[in-house]
Design a protein around this motif. Structure first.
Motif, short mmCIF file in Angstrom:
data_model
loop_
_atom_site.label_atom_id
_atom_site.label_comp_id
_atom_site.label_asym_id
_atom_site.label_seq_id
_atom_site.Cartn_x
_atom_site.Cartn_y
_atom_site.Cartn_z
N GLY A 41 0.84 -1.19 0.00
CA GLY A 41 0.00 0.00 0.00
C GLY A 41 0.87 1.23 0.00
O GLY A 41 1.73 1.41 -0.86
N ARG A 42 0.71 2.10 1.01
CA ARG A 42 1.50 3.32 1.12
C ARG A 42 2.64 3.17 2.12
O ARG A 42 3.33 4.15 2.41
N MET A 43 2.84 1.98 2.68
CA MET A 43 3.89 1.75 3.67
C MET A 43 5.06 1.01 3.04
O MET A 43 4.89 0.24 2.09
N THR A 44 6.27 1.26 3.58
CA THR A 44 7.46 0.55 3.12
C THR A 44 8.16 -0.09 4.31
O THR A 44 8.14 0.46 5.42
N TYR A 45 8.79 -1.24 4.06
CA TYR A 45 9.43 -2.01 5.13
C TYR A 45 10.79 -2.50 4.67
O TYR A 45 10.96 -2.92 3.52
N ARG A 46 11.77 -2.46 5.57
CA ARG A 46 13.13 -2.90 5.27
C ARG A 46 13.43 -4.26 5.89
O ARG A 46 14.44 -4.88 5.56
N VAL A 47 12.60 -4.73 6.80
CA VAL A 47 12.76 -6.04 7.43
C VAL A 47 11.42 -6.73 7.46
O VAL A 47 10.38 -6.11 7.75
N VAL A 48 11.42 -8.03 7.15
CA VAL A 48 10.22 -8.86 7.25
C VAL A 48 10.53 -10.01 8.19
O VAL A 48 11.54 -10.70 8.04
N ILE A 49 9.66 -10.21 9.19
CA ILE A 49 9.79 -11.36 10.10
C ILE A 49 8.68 -12.34 9.76
O ILE A 49 7.49 -11.99 9.79
N GLY A 71 18.39 -7.60 -1.53
CA GLY A 71 19.16 -7.18 -0.36
C GLY A 71 18.32 -6.93 0.87
O GLY A 71 18.86 -6.49 1.91
N GLY A 72 17.03 -7.20 0.81
CA GLY A 72 16.16 -7.03 1.98
C GLY A 72 16.43 -8.09 3.03
O GLY A 72 16.90 -9.19 2.73
N GLN A 73 16.13 -7.77 4.28
CA GLN A 73 16.37 -8.67 5.40
C GLN A 73 15.09 -9.46 5.72
O GLN A 73 14.05 -8.87 6.03
N VAL A 74 15.20 -10.80 5.66
CA VAL A 74 14.09 -11.69 6.01
C VAL A 74 14.53 -12.51 7.21
O VAL A 74 15.55 -13.20 7.16
N LEU A 75 13.77 -12.41 8.30
CA LEU A 75 14.02 -13.18 9.52
C LEU A 75 12.91 -14.20 9.69
O LEU A 75 11.73 -13.89 9.42
N GLY A 76 13.25 -15.40 10.11
CA GLY A 76 12.25 -16.45 10.25
C GLY A 76 12.31 -17.12 11.61
O GLY A 76 13.37 -17.29 12.19
N CYS A 98 17.39 -16.80 4.72
CA CYS A 98 16.61 -16.21 5.81
C CYS A 98 17.31 -16.49 7.14
O CYS A 98 17.71 -17.62 7.43
N ARG A 99 17.47 -15.46 7.98
CA ARG A 99 18.14 -15.63 9.26
C ARG A 99 17.15 -16.14 10.30
O ARG A 99 16.05 -15.60 10.44
N SER A 100 17.56 -17.17 11.04
CA SER A 100 16.70 -17.74 12.07
C SER A 100 16.78 -16.90 13.34
O SER A 100 17.87 -16.51 13.78
N VAL A 101 15.63 -16.62 13.93
CA VAL A 101 15.57 -15.88 15.19
C VAL A 101 14.54 -16.54 16.09
O VAL A 101 13.67 -17.30 15.64
N GLN A 108 18.26 -8.52 19.31
CA GLN A 108 19.66 -8.31 18.97
C GLN A 108 19.86 -8.33 17.46
O GLN A 108 20.60 -7.51 16.91
N THR A 109 19.16 -9.25 16.79
CA THR A 109 19.28 -9.32 15.33
C THR A 109 18.72 -8.06 14.68
O THR A 109 19.32 -7.53 13.73
N LEU A 110 17.61 -7.56 15.18
CA LEU A 110 17.05 -6.32 14.63
C LEU A 110 18.02 -5.16 14.81
O LEU A 110 18.16 -4.31 13.91
N ASP A 111 18.69 -5.11 15.96
CA ASP A 111 19.66 -4.03 16.18
C ASP A 111 20.79 -4.10 15.15
O ASP A 111 21.36 -3.06 14.78
N GLU A 112 21.12 -5.31 14.69
CA GLU A 112 22.19 -5.47 13.72
C GLU A 112 21.78 -5.06 12.31
O GLU A 112 22.61 -4.54 11.55
#
Length: 535
Positions: A41-49, A71-76, A98-101, A108-112
């Motif tokens: 929609g009108r929102m943008t996101y740089r990380v997806v969990i 290059g987007g960050q996907v956490l699972g 996809c990085r496991s969290v 901590q991963t989000l801070d990185e």
């Protein structure tokens, strides 16, 4: 979600159907020199969990793959979805890189991978809400803890002058901030469930501001006695009764009103019944006294052997179904007996009755019962009696209760507004004056000074500015406590109190039942007048 909220990490929950092509929030991936973003929609996101799950829709799988490749960050989180549209797929449902969290590592991963937007260090659990309106950033910060309080360090991404807005008064106050590179920092006090509305205007320049009138020069405790005025009648509850039904001429043992209803219902529709409740009077009320019964038109009612008209009454109290019946002429000192007769059918509901009028209630406070989620519960005895109405309230020194508690001062079931007033002397004026109410136990409190209502203490720290109405010498201070229906309607008989909520089952819980009354306090610990001068 609570982990993210408690760390002030703003997020949205994605609806896969709404992100489908042609849907209202059709999603796509964009990438430029600033990096990859998922646009919904009108929102943008740089990380997806990706939360634990079983299956994802094919369009979501495509979006995650394109986002990761850009290059987007996907956490699972485990277990990861393995099906696509509910079917086994030849490919992976989420990207291979996809990085496991888990709950312990996600912050901590989000801070990185994503610099914070809002970061708060301090007591309690503080949630944040950030919105941008043109070139203005608006932040709402709230301490969700019902007990913890104190100073917190608040860091906001971006630079500019910061203001504190007071929604209740419209007051706008510039704040003294610290700025380091691209972060604006400020120290704020968060009382239990306290909040701050902050507004920052964009710009590198930050004008220094001193705190406004922040030097405390005097604290004047306002102690009793307080003159008491009520906005309506006091009340007692009649929620125990003996029953007699069908052809059985014997009265039962005293039962709770809901047990009495069940006992009569066992005789079936069409069975005649009688219900008997009693209450004690030490001092007869001087004014009108009413029996309050829910929809009494089909009932015959007598008080102390005298029939009182139950049908045709149009006056009601608190609820349109609570009809008032004048019993002023039949109430007497000593034991009073109320008998209700009727014929049981599916439309008959036997509920708690009430006696209301100008009286006080003598009931023994047995002590503190429980404290849960910020609410305090006290235990009172099973029996009570009508006495003279209280007109003056004195502060009490108790280890386990409020200094001023109307529940314990003759008003255990009162549901209305109680005004407390007293005369105070002010030896000298100040540039700013605030009335502070400590440990307020009421829905809210209105503060009056010299006949003018100056504001409402609704949330901690329960303070109202009285500067413009305060005068040197003689002043009349008033605190109007606004009560709730809790002590009137209950539940009254649950050991430890009503904890996480109240439902119909709360009134039937025999496991936690007590014949004592579990009530909440209605009052405060202290009232203090604080005088300030410019720093």
């Amino acid at each position: 979600m609570r982990t993210l909220l408690g760390a002030q990490r703003d997020f949205h929950l994605a609806d896969e159907m709404l992100m489908e092509p042609g849907a209202p929030a059709e999603a796509r991936v964009v990438a430029d020199e600033s990096g990859a973003r998922l646009v919904v929609g009108r929102m943008t996101y740089r990380v997806v969990i990706v939360p634990p799950g079983v299956t994802l829709m094919a369009n979501t799988v495509r979006l995650l793959r394109e986002f990761a490749q850009a290059g987007g960050q996907v956490l699972g989180m485990e277990p990861r979805p393995e099906l696509v549209d509910g079917r086994i797929s030849a490919g992976l449902a989420i990207p291979a890189d996809c990085r496991s969290v888990d709950l312990d590592s996600v912050l901590q991963t989000l801070d990185e991978v994503l610099p914070f937007d809002v970061h708060v260090t301090g007591p309690g659990v503080i949630w944040s809400h950030h919105r941008r309106i043109d070139d203005v950033d608006v932040y709402f910060l709230v301490n969700t803890d019902l007990e913890a309080s104190g100073q917190a360090s608040v860091e906001l991404r971006g630079r500019g002058n910061l203001e504190a807005w007071a929604p209740a008064t419209g007051d706008v106050q510039p704040l003294a901030v610290r700025q380091d590179e691209d972060v604006t920092a400020v120290s704020l006090d968060f009382p239990p469930v306290g909040s701050h509305l902050l507004v920052r205007r964009a710009g590198d320049a930050c004008t220094p501001h001193a705190s406004r009138l922040d030097r405390l020069i005097a604290e004047i405790p306002i102690v009793g006695p307080w003159q008491l005025t009520l906005d309506g009648p006091n009340a007692i509850i009649l929620d125990r009764a003996q029953v007699r039904a069908g052809n059985d001429g014997r009265w039962s043992q005293p039962l709770s009103i809901l047990e009495a209803h069940a006992a009569i219902a066992d005789y079936g529709s069409g069975a005649p019944f009688a219900l008997r409740s009693v209450f004690e009077v030490s001092v007869c009320p001087a004014g009108p006294t009413y029996l309050v019964v829910e929809w009494p038109n089909s009932l015959e009612i007598e008080v102390n052997g005298t029939a009182v008209p139950a049908s045709g009454t149009s006056k009601w109290w608190k609820d349109i179904s609570f009809r008032t019946i004048d019993i002023s002429t039949v109430v007497r000192a000593g034991r009073n007996e109320v008998i209700i007769r009727g014929v049981f059918n599916k439309g008959v509901e036997l509920e708690t009755m009430y006696v209301v009028g100008s009286f006080g209630v003598e009931i023994a406070r047995l002590g503190h019962e429980n404290r849960y989620n910020g609410q305090v519960f006290d235990r009172y005895g099973a029996s009570f009696s009508l006495i003279e109405p209280p007109t003056q309230i004195r502060s009490a020194e108790r280890r386990d209760g409020l200094a001023v508690d109307l529940t314990a001062a003759g008003m255990p079931f009162f549901a209305g507004r109680a005004s407390l007033a007293q005369e105070i002397e002010i030896p000298a004026m100040a540039e700013r004056a605030v009335v502070s109410i400590g440990n307020l136990r009421a829905a809210l409190a209105h503060v009056w000074l010299n006949g003018e209502r100056l504001g409402a203490a609704v949330w901690p720290p329960h303070e109202v500015d009285v500067t413009h109405q305060l005068r040197k010498g003689h002043n009349t201070l008033g605190i109007e406590l606004v009560g709730t229906l809790r002590n009137l309607l209950g539940p009254h008989h649950l050991n430890k109190g009503d904890l996480d909520g109240t439902s119909p089952e709360s009134f039937h819980d025999r496991v936690r039942w007590t014949d004592d009354h579990i009530l909440v306090p209605f009052g405060f610990d202290e009232v203090t007048l604080r005088l300030f001068a410019a720093a």
